[in-house]
Enzyme design. Structure first.
Site, PDB file in Angstrom:
ATOM      1  N   ARG A   1       0.838  -1.219   0.000  1.00  0.00           N
ATOM      2  CA  ARG A   1       0.000   0.000   0.000  1.00  0.00           C
ATOM      3  C   ARG A   1       0.857   1.247   0.000  1.00  0.00           C
ATOM      4  O   ARG A   1       0.613   2.170  -0.787  1.00  0.00           O
ATOM      5  CB  ARG A   1      -0.926   0.028   1.221  1.00  0.00           C
ATOM      6  CG  ARG A   1      -2.094  -0.906   1.133  1.00  0.00           C
ATOM      7  CD  ARG A   1      -2.928  -0.848   2.388  1.00  0.00           C
ATOM      8  NE  ARG A   1      -2.069  -1.137   3.546  1.00  0.00           N
ATOM      9  CZ  ARG A   1      -2.390  -0.912   4.792  1.00  0.00           C
ATOM     10  NH1 ARG A   1      -3.548  -0.367   5.106  1.00  0.00           N
ATOM     11  NH2 ARG A   1      -1.575  -1.224   5.772  1.00  0.00           N
TER      12      ARG A   1
ATOM     13  N   ASN B   1      -5.993  -2.506   1.898  1.00  0.00           N
ATOM     14  CA  ASN B   1      -5.951  -3.951   2.093  1.00  0.00           C
ATOM     15  C   ASN B   1      -7.372  -4.486   2.165  1.00  0.00           C
ATOM     16  O   ASN B   1      -8.266  -3.815   2.681  1.00  0.00           O
ATOM     17  CB  ASN B   1      -5.234  -4.313   3.394  1.00  0.00           C
ATOM     18  CG  ASN B   1      -3.732  -4.180   3.295  1.00  0.00           C
ATOM     19  OD1 ASN B   1      -3.161  -4.088   2.215  1.00  0.00           O
ATOM     20  ND2 ASN B   1      -3.077  -4.173   4.449  1.00  0.00           N
TER      21      ASN B   1
END
Length: 90
Positions: free
Chosen positions: A18, A36
């Site tokens: 990320r 996520n």
């Protein structure tokens, strides 16, 4: 301008996927978000010029050094212009 909705599968959580996706999207000047999923995948929504979004998609096929990308599913959606930047979301 285009919008791409990606699901990135593999070893993509716990490897700064990320964070690195956020950095890459900001470097490219894209807008959208990355997060996520409970499945262990990473979801990305990115908007911008098609060629630049395709650069991010290409990057997502490899990801950061500790990741292992098994699959990137891509859905092209209608550009909305709703984002002011690119961020990690939870």
């Amino acid at each position: 301008m285009v919008r791409a909705h990606l699901i990135v599968a593999g070893r993509v959580q716990g490897v700064f996927f990320r964070h690195n996706t956020n950095n890459e999207a900001n470097r490219l000047g894209l807008t959208g978000w990355v997060r996520n999923l409970s499945s262990g995948d990473v979801e990305v929504v990115a908007e911008g010029e098609r060629s630049v979004v395709e650069e991010l998609i290409s990057w997502c096929h490899t990801g950061p050094p500790m990741s292992r990308v098994d699959n990137v599913s891509i859905e092209w959606e209608t550009y909305t212009g709703e984002f002011s930047g690119f961020n990690v979301t939870y």
